[in-house]
Motif scaffolding. Sequence first.
Motif, PDB file in Angstrom:
ATOM      1  N   SER A   7     -56.730 -46.366  24.876  1.00  0.00           N
ATOM      2  CA  SER A   7     -56.046 -47.626  25.110  1.00  0.00           C
ATOM      3  C   SER A   7     -54.686 -47.638  24.434  1.00  0.00           C
ATOM      4  O   SER A   7     -54.415 -46.842  23.529  1.00  0.00           O
ATOM      5  CB  SER A   7     -56.900 -48.774  24.576  1.00  0.00           C
ATOM      6  OG  SER A   7     -56.321 -50.034  24.846  1.00  0.00           O
TER       7      SER A   7
ATOM      8  N   GLY B 246     -52.340 -52.825  25.232  1.00  0.00           N
ATOM      9  CA  GLY B 246     -53.706 -52.410  24.919  1.00  0.00           C
ATOM     10  C   GLY B 246     -54.759 -53.427  25.313  1.00  0.00           C
ATOM     11  O   GLY B 246     -55.946 -53.224  25.051  1.00  0.00           O
TER      12      GLY B 246
ATOM     13  N   THR C  10     -58.831 -52.684  25.513  1.00  0.00           N
ATOM     14  CA  THR C  10     -59.651 -53.416  24.540  1.00  0.00           C
ATOM     15  C   THR C  10     -60.736 -54.216  25.242  1.00  0.00           C
ATOM     16  O   THR C  10     -61.906 -54.216  24.828  1.00  0.00           O
ATOM     17  CB  THR C  10     -58.766 -54.348  23.705  1.00  0.00           C
ATOM     18  OG1 THR C  10     -57.837 -53.573  22.955  1.00  0.00           O
ATOM     19  CG2 THR C  10     -59.593 -55.205  22.762  1.00  0.00           C
TER      20      THR C  10
ATOM     21  N   PHE D 285     -63.483 -45.891  20.708  1.00  0.00           N
ATOM     22  CA  PHE D 285     -62.253 -46.519  21.181  1.00  0.00           C
ATOM     23  C   PHE D 285     -61.065 -45.837  20.508  1.00  0.00           C
ATOM     24  O   PHE D 285     -60.834 -46.007  19.313  1.00  0.00           O
ATOM     25  CB  PHE D 285     -62.294 -48.008  20.845  1.00  0.00           C
ATOM     26  CG  PHE D 285     -61.125 -48.809  21.340  1.00  0.00           C
ATOM     27  CD1 PHE D 285     -60.933 -49.034  22.687  1.00  0.00           C
ATOM     28  CD2 PHE D 285     -60.220 -49.367  20.438  1.00  0.00           C
ATOM     29  CE1 PHE D 285     -59.856 -49.793  23.147  1.00  0.00           C
ATOM     30  CE2 PHE D 285     -59.151 -50.127  20.881  1.00  0.00           C
ATOM     31  CZ  PHE D 285     -58.972 -50.337  22.236  1.00  0.00           C
TER      32      PHE D 285
ATOM     33  N   THR E  85     -57.193 -45.523  20.233  1.00  0.00           N
ATOM     34  CA  THR E  85     -56.089 -46.405  20.567  1.00  0.00           C
ATOM     35  C   THR E  85     -54.784 -45.976  19.931  1.00  0.00           C
ATOM     36  O   THR E  85     -54.745 -45.571  18.764  1.00  0.00           O
ATOM     37  CB  THR E  85     -56.407 -47.856  20.157  1.00  0.00           C
ATOM     38  OG1 THR E  85     -55.283 -48.693  20.467  1.00  0.00           O
ATOM     39  CG2 THR E  85     -56.735 -47.976  18.681  1.00  0.00           C
TER      40      THR E  85
ATOM     41  N   ALA F 281     -58.159 -54.210  18.010  1.00  0.00           N
ATOM     42  CA  ALA F 281     -59.291 -53.451  18.550  1.00  0.00           C
ATOM     43  C   ALA F 281     -60.553 -54.311  18.528  1.00  0.00           C
ATOM     44  O   ALA F 281     -60.701 -55.191  17.674  1.00  0.00           O
ATOM     45  CB  ALA F 281     -59.500 -52.185  17.737  1.00  0.00           C
ATOM     46  N   PRO F 282     -61.489 -54.061  19.450  1.00  0.00           N
ATOM     47  CA  PRO F 282     -62.731 -54.843  19.455  1.00  0.00           C
ATOM     48  C   PRO F 282     -63.633 -54.462  18.292  1.00  0.00           C
ATOM     49  O   PRO F 282     -63.524 -53.363  17.737  1.00  0.00           O
ATOM     50  CB  PRO F 282     -63.362 -54.449  20.800  1.00  0.00           C
ATOM     51  CG  PRO F 282     -62.836 -53.080  21.072  1.00  0.00           C
ATOM     52  CD  PRO F 282     -61.437 -53.057  20.529  1.00  0.00           C
TER      53      PRO F 282
ATOM     54  N   VAL G 131     -63.625 -47.103  16.154  1.00  0.00           N
ATOM     55  CA  VAL G 131     -62.188 -47.153  16.412  1.00  0.00           C
ATOM     56  C   VAL G 131     -61.509 -45.935  15.796  1.00  0.00           C
ATOM     57  O   VAL G 131     -61.686 -45.641  14.609  1.00  0.00           O
ATOM     58  CB  VAL G 131     -61.564 -48.444  15.843  1.00  0.00           C
ATOM     59  CG1 VAL G 131     -60.059 -48.476  16.111  1.00  0.00           C
ATOM     60  CG2 VAL G 131     -62.239 -49.672  16.441  1.00  0.00           C
TER      61      VAL G 131
END
Length: 399
Positions: free
Chosen positions: A193, A212, A216, A231, A233, A240-241, A246
């Motif tokens: 992302s 993003g 996300t 994830f 990114t 970020a979620p 992450v």
Amino acid sequence: MLSNKRILLVIGGGIAAFKSLDLIRRLREQGASVAPVLTRAGEQFVTPLSVAALSGAKLHRDLFDLTEEAEMGHIQLSRSADLIVVAPATADLMAKMATGRADDLASTLLLATDTPVLIAPAMNVRMWQHAATQRNIATLRADGIAFVGPNDGDMACGEHGPGRMAEPAEILAAIKTALTAGPLAGKHILVTSGPTHEPIDPVRYIANRSSGAQGTALAAALRDLGANVTFITGPASVPAPTGVTVVRVETAVQMLAAVQSALPADAAIFVAAVADWRVANAAASKLKKDGSGKAPPLEFTENPDILATLSKMGAGRPTLVVGFAAETDNVLAHATAKRLRKGCDWIVANDVSPERGIMGGTENAVTLITDAGSDVWPRLPKSQVARRLAAKIADTLRG
């Protein structure tokens, strides 16, 4: 949601162990019962009394407790829970899990269990990035172990980077997801992302307008269907979620390395707007005007093609590889050609012309291109696009 759920909490030996006390409190507030296991190293950071008092349950510490082991207590303990949570999961504990060692109560019950396991890693950034730890991570993912975190942040050792244990609220959300048998339960999915930043010098870079937001939203939608999401990114403006692993990167080269380190995966969804080019002669010091009116010469070289690399990797390729095509003209034609050229299974195409307000906006209008043809979706909030795409991914992976 956690009423009557039984959580076996293994507390490893790291400074982040203090967060486990808050996690116990939150779990009990949600109606869960917590059976705590405190490692000898964990006792150096939190006291047995505080763990026992907060959990309201017997604290388990010793593999060779004669009373319990007369009835094979570690076997019963490992299988009586709905979920085993390891927080913090130190590099040592992860190494034991990956190699099947069982030399204390925690590692023995983790080897003896058939209960789902969720781990919250916590360690120094160099330990997290070490090749041995990365090999262990790949092994644990392949074994079906779910991860939450680690996050980027400042550490007690004074360093900054990935390795900081997820916050108790994030772990609680991951526990709820793990106990909800969604259609993607047990599946590991990569999502990239955001933009990439390609340096010109230490203070300037080449980038794009990606926020993003779509990546996300998709990671969150996949998480909500039970997937174990990694994830990856770039420097996005959208946070970020929670409840996913992450990995933060800056450049395309770093993003490719992070994707390869996160394998194996059941699916890989490449939402990131990766820069096609980087500056080959990026300056080590800030570039300055010299009064000549001439700009410094910049030499460009192609960035690695992350989508094509994963699509054509052969052995170990994810079952489903999905790319995104952000176009400004001839959208369908360019995206269709991109799918064939890259070798991916699906392409999600969208028109990012400035007047559309897609890139950096809250809505998206996409066309899903597959072997079966193209499916035009209406303009929707990015969260709804994400849920619709996540549902289709779940249907495909379930076969």
